[in-house]
Design an enzyme around this catalytic site. Sequence first.
Site: not given
Length: 225
Positions: A92, A207, A209
């Site tokens: 990001c 993202h 994650e």
Amino acid sequence: EFRRVLFRSIMKRVISIIDCGIGNLLSVKNWLSHVGVVGKVIKEPEDMRNAETLILPGVGSFYGGMNGLKKKLLIEPIKEFVRAGKPFMGICLGMQMLMEYSEEFGRCEGLGIIPGGVEPIPNTKRNGQLHKIPHIGWNSIHPTMNKNKMWDEKIYDTILNNKNFYFLHSFMVVPSDEAYRVADTYYNGRRICAIIGRGNVFGCQFHPEKSGKNGLMLLKKFLAL
């Protein structure tokens, strides 16, 4: 047998996570732990010299991220790490900071690892109608037309093509050379760079994650580099 060897090598891995003061470090550590990798948060220049793999996460403003790196004296160690040819991932804002500059809140100098800049996402659709900024939510990614070698040979997997990942951003990376664009996404017709790469450096605007099983697949591909 190859899969068992690869799994054992991953299990022994320690990935260093750079703390620039505005990253969601816990989310990244948890993401790594899902594949048995230890995430080690580092914030000192000497810690970076001993790292084997680096991840630079970030949320918030470009200036805030770069100012955090500057205060911690981490800018030159990051560049030395990259020059050494070791694997590096930006997530990001961490991806955006790889560029030469950003136009967020006035022009701000970046790490300059990948040529190009960071510009605001247009506030209109391709048909001229207004749309919401930031670009937020799930969106699919697609390999760029130039058949980037990083996508074809290192990152690409058929399970990732056209799969959804979680985005949250108001600015987008615009590389100066199309060769650095690995994959794109489209927001109401607006082309946005989703993955960028140059040699041992890799970045994703979304993202991973926070992207469930697709994010974990991407992580496994990165760890196998």
